[in-house]
Design a protein around this motif. Structure first.
Motif, PDB file in Angstrom:
ATOM      1  N   ASP A  91       0.836  -1.199   0.000  1.00 17.58           N
ATOM      2  CA  ASP A  91       0.000   0.000   0.000  1.00 17.58           C
ATOM      3  C   ASP A  91       0.874   1.254   0.000  1.00 17.58           C
ATOM      4  O   ASP A  91       0.604   2.217  -0.719  1.00 17.58           O
ATOM      5  CB  ASP A  91      -0.912   0.012   1.224  1.00 17.58           C
ATOM      6  CG  ASP A  91      -1.832  -1.189   1.295  1.00 17.58           C
ATOM      7  OD1 ASP A  91      -2.105  -1.784   0.235  1.00 17.58           O
ATOM      8  OD2 ASP A  91      -2.273  -1.531   2.411  1.00 17.58           O
ATOM      9  N   TYR A  92       1.902   1.228   0.816  1.00 17.96           N
ATOM     10  CA  TYR A  92       2.774   2.407   0.939  1.00 17.96           C
ATOM     11  C   TYR A  92       3.563   2.637  -0.354  1.00 17.96           C
ATOM     12  O   TYR A  92       3.804   3.780  -0.737  1.00 17.96           O
ATOM     13  CB  TYR A  92       3.731   2.238   2.117  1.00 17.96           C
ATOM     14  CG  TYR A  92       4.546   3.486   2.394  1.00 17.96           C
ATOM     15  CD1 TYR A  92       3.972   4.600   2.996  1.00 17.96           C
ATOM     16  CD2 TYR A  92       5.889   3.547   2.021  1.00 17.96           C
ATOM     17  CE1 TYR A  92       4.711   5.750   3.226  1.00 17.96           C
ATOM     18  CE2 TYR A  92       6.638   4.688   2.252  1.00 17.96           C
ATOM     19  CZ  TYR A  92       6.041   5.785   2.861  1.00 17.96           C
ATOM     20  OH  TYR A  92       6.780   6.931   3.079  1.00 17.96           O
ATOM     21  N   TYR A  93       3.954   1.577  -1.014  1.00 21.25           N
ATOM     22  CA  TYR A  93       4.643   1.697  -2.304  1.00 21.25           C
ATOM     23  C   TYR A  93       3.776   2.486  -3.287  1.00 21.25           C
ATOM     24  O   TYR A  93       4.268   3.376  -3.996  1.00 21.25           O
ATOM     25  CB  TYR A  93       4.943   0.298  -2.832  1.00 21.25           C
ATOM     26  CG  TYR A  93       5.769   0.221  -4.097  1.00 21.25           C
ATOM     27  CD1 TYR A  93       6.626   1.239  -4.479  1.00 21.25           C
ATOM     28  CD2 TYR A  93       5.690  -0.903  -4.909  1.00 21.25           C
ATOM     29  CE1 TYR A  93       7.381   1.140  -5.642  1.00 21.25           C
ATOM     30  CE2 TYR A  93       6.436  -1.022  -6.068  1.00 21.25           C
ATOM     31  CZ  TYR A  93       7.282   0.008  -6.431  1.00 21.25           C
ATOM     32  OH  TYR A  93       8.028  -0.091  -7.577  1.00 21.25           O
ATOM     33  N   LEU A  94       2.488   2.196  -3.330  1.00 24.46           N
ATOM     34  CA  LEU A  94       1.576   2.973  -4.173  1.00 24.46           C
ATOM     35  C   LEU A  94       1.462   4.404  -3.674  1.00 24.46           C
ATOM     36  O   LEU A  94       1.492   5.357  -4.454  1.00 24.46           O
ATOM     37  CB  LEU A  94       0.200   2.304  -4.193  1.00 24.46           C
ATOM     38  CG  LEU A  94      -0.945   3.086  -4.830  1.00 24.46           C
ATOM     39  CD1 LEU A  94      -0.633   3.424  -6.284  1.00 24.46           C
ATOM     40  CD2 LEU A  94      -2.254   2.307  -4.722  1.00 24.46           C
ATOM     41  N   ALA A  95       1.350   4.583  -2.361  1.00 23.05           N
ATOM     42  CA  ALA A  95       1.144   5.918  -1.795  1.00 23.05           C
ATOM     43  C   ALA A  95       2.292   6.862  -2.107  1.00 23.05           C
ATOM     44  O   ALA A  95       2.093   8.070  -2.248  1.00 23.05           O
ATOM     45  CB  ALA A  95       0.951   5.805  -0.283  1.00 23.05           C
ATOM     46  N   THR A  96       3.503   6.343  -2.219  1.00 18.68           N
ATOM     47  CA  THR A  96       4.653   7.226  -2.466  1.00 18.68           C
ATOM     48  C   THR A  96       4.617   7.880  -3.844  1.00 18.68           C
ATOM     49  O   THR A  96       5.371   8.820  -4.088  1.00 18.68           O
ATOM     50  CB  THR A  96       5.972   6.442  -2.320  1.00 18.68           C
ATOM     51  OG1 THR A  96       5.972   5.319  -3.204  1.00 18.68           O
ATOM     52  CG2 THR A  96       6.165   5.971  -0.890  1.00 18.68           C
ATOM     53  N   ALA A  97       3.759   7.407  -4.735  1.00 16.78           N
ATOM     54  CA  ALA A  97       3.618   8.064  -6.037  1.00 16.78           C
ATOM     55  C   ALA A  97       2.727   9.296  -5.960  1.00 16.78           C
ATOM     56  O   ALA A  97       2.670  10.084  -6.907  1.00 16.78           O
ATOM     57  CB  ALA A  97       3.050   7.083  -7.059  1.00 16.78           C
ATOM     58  N   CYS A  98       2.031   9.495  -4.824  1.00 18.00           N
ATOM     59  CA  CYS A  98       1.053  10.582  -4.683  1.00 18.00           C
ATOM     60  C   CYS A  98       1.715  11.869  -4.204  1.00 18.00           C
ATOM     61  O   CYS A  98       2.874  11.890  -3.765  1.00 18.00           O
ATOM     62  CB  CYS A  98      -0.046  10.163  -3.709  1.00 18.00           C
ATOM     63  SG  CYS A  98      -0.933   8.660  -4.196  1.00 18.00           S
ATOM     64  N   ASP A  99       0.945  12.956  -4.247  1.00 24.63           N
ATOM     65  CA  ASP A  99       1.443  14.242  -3.771  1.00 24.63           C
ATOM     66  C   ASP A  99       1.633  14.245  -2.266  1.00 24.63           C
ATOM     67  O   ASP A  99       2.559  14.886  -1.753  1.00 24.63           O
ATOM     68  CB  ASP A  99       0.461  15.357  -4.164  1.00 24.63           C
ATOM     69  CG  ASP A  99       0.477  15.632  -5.653  1.00 24.63           C
ATOM     70  OD1 ASP A  99       1.389  16.326  -6.123  1.00 24.63           O
ATOM     71  OD2 ASP A  99      -0.423  15.126  -6.351  1.00 24.63           O
ATOM     72  N   ALA A 100       0.745  13.576  -1.537  1.00 26.03           N
ATOM     73  CA  ALA A 100       0.846  13.557  -0.081  1.00 26.03           C
ATOM     74  C   ALA A 100       0.221  12.274   0.441  1.00 26.03           C
ATOM     75  O   ALA A 100      -0.659  11.673  -0.190  1.00 26.03           O
ATOM     76  CB  ALA A 100       0.151  14.768   0.533  1.00 26.03           C
ATOM     77  N   ILE A 101       0.697  11.847   1.638  1.00 26.61           N
ATOM     78  CA  ILE A 101       0.213  10.637   2.290  1.00 26.61           C
ATOM     79  C   ILE A 101      -0.374  11.035   3.634  1.00 26.61           C
ATOM     80  O   ILE A 101       0.276  11.712   4.433  1.00 26.61           O
ATOM     81  CB  ILE A 101       1.348   9.617   2.486  1.00 26.61           C
ATOM     82  CG1 ILE A 101       2.029   9.302   1.144  1.00 26.61           C
ATOM     83  CG2 ILE A 101       0.813   8.336   3.122  1.00 26.61           C
ATOM     84  CD1 ILE A 101       3.275   8.452   1.274  1.00 26.61           C
ATOM     85  N   VAL A 102      -1.622  10.612   3.888  1.00 27.53           N
ATOM     86  CA  VAL A 102      -2.334  10.963   5.110  1.00 27.53           C
ATOM     87  C   VAL A 102      -2.709   9.677   5.840  1.00 27.53           C
ATOM     88  O   VAL A 102      -3.248   8.746   5.232  1.00 27.53           O
ATOM     89  CB  VAL A 102      -3.599  11.785   4.803  1.00 27.53           C
ATOM     90  CG1 VAL A 102      -4.263  12.233   6.099  1.00 27.53           C
ATOM     91  CG2 VAL A 102      -3.263  12.987   3.926  1.00 27.53           C
ATOM     92  N   LEU A 103      -2.423   9.628   7.149  1.00 32.50           N
ATOM     93  CA  LEU A 103      -2.786   8.476   7.973  1.00 32.50           C
ATOM     94  C   LEU A 103      -3.872   8.852   8.969  1.00 32.50           C
ATOM     95  O   LEU A 103      -3.924   9.992   9.436  1.00 32.50           O
ATOM     96  CB  LEU A 103      -1.563   7.963   8.741  1.00 32.50           C
ATOM     97  CG  LEU A 103      -0.550   7.079   8.016  1.00 32.50           C
ATOM     98  CD1 LEU A 103       0.461   6.531   9.012  1.00 32.50           C
ATOM     99  CD2 LEU A 103      -1.233   5.955   7.276  1.00 32.50           C
TER     100      LEU A 103
END
Length: 855
Positions: free
Chosen positions: A391-403
């Motif tokens: 999941d995090y591998y995909l998230a790193t392609a985004c502008d921002a990651i929110v938990l």
């Protein structure tokens, strides 16, 4: 128009002409407009008998009902003075919906005011119409009309119609109204039928410019009394179209364009607001003799289909990736993301990344699409509570990651686990004979050894090293920004730590924000620099596209490849049958509208025979002139690569698992187990090897040699298929054997070896297929697509033919067995027996290791 459809249309009109001739009677109202009829409903603004379809098709051309992409409602009103020389004053309500797959049903109710000057009494009409599709671009239709009021009160009449679209540039509509010459009373002559036809041309292949030529004629009158009509429509902006319609009408015995002819004109505008639309027009009647008159026409639409809007509200689209359970759903997500990239109303995309059940290949496909979104100016945010490493591998392609503040990040890396069954099988009395070609062909090792052989172990470690390096590099690149630095060494340290609370993850720079669901909207509004934003789910409604012409067929190979039809066993993924795939490929070969094929492979392989059959069908498709582009998903290895090799081009993602060019065969011997259970078996045979596939004995040394010869034969076929398909990349049979022998490669490695042509996902493969097949693109940059094989209902319904209640019970039973027995053991037993239960009983497999799943 195809010749067969042309014959059907000619036949339909011939029957209509015969019926109207036999029923006789031509009684025309005293007016120059043939559409001023006592059985006709309200005038519709910008009315058309060909081209795009909307709910008014039930009145204008019921065949168009079959071409509706979605249901809808329409309200029409026509307003002017009773003395104006215009037909159709009044109001009407129309509704239509697709039905039964290839048909459409419509309903219309109109109240038409009296128009003494046009010879029309006040009346009410009710219409019920049905259209049936003849392929993607043609249809036949009919409607029943009942009239209340006027001298035709209580009369029933019928209309017949045909419609066809010749690619993107032309459409034809033909209608025969009042078939059967309805009459108010038996003593009076019947109302002559009306013949109407329209040809619509789009010179640019889109709705940007549309030209129409139409004509109407009343049965029994001289052919020179044809009333020609013309319409020009132009899209001047998204959701804004202008149109002008002109009609010239014969007067007396003259031609329509002769001196003193009557004329009608309509000038209007059509506005679209996503699922809503309004068309407004100013009408004018200009008789050659007498006074002119003016009026107005209005049409309001509410439709299930989406049209390009004039004004689109700015929104954030939330895409929940938990719902992606198979490759068909994944292709739909790809299509949605490509559409969002070109949607002007989308400011940002919010990816919900909780429990994304996708392998690394498809994760990388989504990363590619996130890059497309960002390149088009869309912001992309990832949000989750307990994201895993994938999941995090995909998230790193985004502008921002929110938990979520109560969540956690598990950046623990990747692993593989192998379970060995040899000791348990020895204890049970089950023996497996194995013959294989390729020291890396380790699919059966857990059943015949107590540990992995050195070549297979080394191959698996190489795969893990390759994908882990890619993860570390991607995280380091993505999280080094805004003054913070996370180099690859630091990322490796963080992975070894593994688990992070949201605040720890933010502190070390792995995430950007911590928000709960209620705070998320305010966070996004602030990040986008807006006072507020609306978060919406994606709209899955069909969009109004250009008329269908050539399209790309996406043929899904999702799951292990087996002989026969596609089906499923409990505890296992879907099984893709060679018969089902060959039927889909044959449909693509015969269908002239299929310009190219994308073979979407997400399969670890399976039956060697089934793989060879499918590979041959792909070669046949290419020889027929249809380009084939293979797109590899998470895995396309062994038999999955076998069927990909004949394609014109092969796409894969860097972490796609591919290769595994090799064959193995095996047989299960359960005689000792039966003895333990108190069962005995006697076999009587004629022929030394008549029972060599029997599960009640092991192979002899001679039979092992026979099995090895069969496996060598299939391996040679495999090598030849790959060498022929990859000849342009310089691969010979000897070279394929060198890099084959069961060795598994990542997509990045396979590209370097010539086994793969380009890095990219199914989106890139579709783009290339459209280019090779000269398939035009729709709005959003994708071509029209058809997904094959077509679904045949629920999984358990396909397997057992049971109803919904039984299917639910079967799912409950499967869940119970999973809980009681565990997935791994039961799944392994089924995998062991599947080739004998489902295939030709040979046990010869082109299959990669079962446990080669990177978690």
């Amino acid at each position: 128009m195809p010749r067969t459809i042309t014959r059907r249309v000619q036949g339909l009109l011939g029957v209509a002409a015969l019926v109207s001739f036999e029923w006789g009677g031509a009684a025309r109202a005293q007016t120059s407009d043939p559409e001023a009829r006592p059985t006709r409903g309200v005038h519709v603004a910008a009315a058309a008998r060909a081209g795009d379809a909307d709910p008014t098709a039930v009145q204008e051309n019921p065949a168009q009902l079959a071409l509706l992409p979605a249901g809808g409602l329409a309200l029409a009103a026509d307003l002017w003075g009773a003395a104006a020389p215009l037909p159709g004053r009044g109001a009407g309500l129309f509704a239509a919906t697709p039905i039964f797959g290839h048909g459409g049903l419509g309903f219309g109710l109109s109240r038409v005011a009296a128009s003494p000057r046009m010879g029309v009494d006040e009346h009410t009409t009710m219409q019920l119409g049905y259209g049936i599709g003849l392929g993607r671009s043609a249809a036949l239709g009919a409607s029943w009309v009942h009239v209340w009021g006027s001298r035709f009160g209580g009369t029933d009449t019928f209309d017949l119609a045909a419609s066809a679209r010749a690619g993107r540039h032309a459409a034809l509509g033909l209608v025969v109204e009042d078939v059967g010459a309805p009459r108010p009373v038996a003593a009076l002559p019947g109302l002559a039928c009306l013949w109407a036809g329209e040809l619509v041309v789009r010179p640019l292949g889109t709705e940007r410019l549309e030209l129409s030529a139409a004509a109407t004629h009343v049965e029994g009158e001289p052919w020179r009394w044809i009333a020609p009509r013309a319409r020009v429509a132009a899209a001047v902006a998204s959701g804004l179209r202008l149109y002008v319609t002109g009609v010239t009408l014969p007067r007396g015995g003259q031609f329509a364009f002769a001196r003193h002819a009557d004329y009608e004109a309509e000038l209007g505008v059509a506005l679209d607001f996503d699922h809503l639309g309004v068309t407004a027009g100013a009408r004018g009647g200009f008789p050659g003799v007498g006074d002119r008159g003016e009026g107005a026409a209005l049409l309001l639409r509410a439709e299930g289909q989406r049209r390009a809007p004039l004004v689109a509200p700015t929104v954030v689209i939330r895409l929940n990736l938990e719902r992606v359970e198979d490759d068909a759903a994944f292709v739909e997500v790809v299509r949605q993301l490509r559409g969002l990239a070109s949607d002007p109303g989308v400011a940002a995309v919010l990816l919900h990344i909780e429990d994304v059940n996708l392998g690394l290949g498809r994760i990388e496909e989504l990363r590619d699409l996130v890059g497309v979104l960002r390149a088009r100016g869309k912001r992309v945010y990832a949000y989750g509570s307990f994201p895993s490493t994938r999941d995090y591998y995909l998230a790193t392609a985004c502008d921002a990651i929110v938990l979520h503040p109560a969540g956690a990040l598990s950046l623990t890396g990747f692993s593989q686990t192998v379970t060995f069954y040899k000791r348990a099988m020895d204890a049970l009395g089950v023996n497996v004979d194995l013959v294989r070609i390729g020291e890396f062909k380790g699919a059966m090792e857990p059943f015949v050894f107590n540990e992995q052989t050195a070549p297979v172990r080394a191959n698996k470690n190489d795969l893990l090293d390759d994908v882990f390096r890619r993860l570390v590099s991607a995280v380091a690149r993505a999280r080094t920004a805004g003054g913070r630095v996370l180099d690859e060494a630091r990322v490796r340290v963080l992975v070894d730590r593994g688990l992070f609370t949201p605040y720890e993850a933010q502190l070390v720079g792995l995430v950007d924000a911590i928000e709960d669901d209620e705070e998320l909207e305010a966070y996004l509004a602030h990040a986008l620099g807006r006072s507020s934003v609306a978060i919406r789910e994606p709209d899955s409604s069909p969009t109004q596209e250009a008329w269908p012409s050539r399209h790309v067929a996406v043929v899904l190979v999702d799951g292990a490849i087996v002989d026969g039809a596609s089906h499923r066993l409990p505890f296992l993924d879907d099984l893709t049958g060679s018969d089902t795939l060959v039927a889909a490929l044959e449909e693509c070969r015969r269908d002239a509208a299929v310009g190219a094929v994308v073979l979407r492979v997400n399969s670890p392989g399976g039956s060697a025979f089934a793989s060879d059959v499918v590979a041959r069908a792909i070669g046949k498709l290419r020889r027929a002139g249809k380009p084939v582009v293979a797109s590899m998903g998470d895995v396309a290895a062994s038999g999955g690569y076998y069927i990909s090799a004949p394609a014109d081009a092969i796409f894969a993602e860097p972490s796609t698992i591919s290769g595994s060019i090799g064959i193995f065969g095996y047989k299960v011997d359960v005689r000792k187990l039966l003895g333990t259970l108190g069962l005995g078996v006697e076999t009587y045979r004629r022929g030394q090897h008549s029972d060599y596939l029997s599960p009640y004995r092991s192979w002899t040394d001679e039979e092992i040699k026979i099995a090895a010869e069969k496996i060598r034969h299939f391996y040679d076929l495999f090598l030849g298929t790959v060498a022929e398909g990859r000849r342009a990349r310089g691969l010979t049979r000897a070279r394929v054997d060198e890099i084959g022998r069961g060795h598994v490669w990542t997509g990045a490695e396979a590209q370097g070896l010539g086994l793969v042509d380009q890095m990219g996902g199914v989106s890139a493969a579709i783009d290339l297929a459209a280019q090779l097949g000269h398939v035009p693109l729709e709005r959003g940059g994708l071509p029209a697509m058809a997904i094959l094989p077509r679904p045949q209902g629920g999984i358990l319904r396909r397997l057992t033919g049971l109803g919904d209640a039984d299917a639910e019970a079967g799912s409950a039973l499967e869940s119970l067995l999973r809980t009681r027995l565990g997935d791994a053991g039961v799944a392994s037993a089924l995998r062991l027996l599947a080739p004998f239960l489902l295939g030709n009983g040979s046990g010869i497999e082109a299959r990669m290791p079962y446990d080669l799943e990177i978690r």
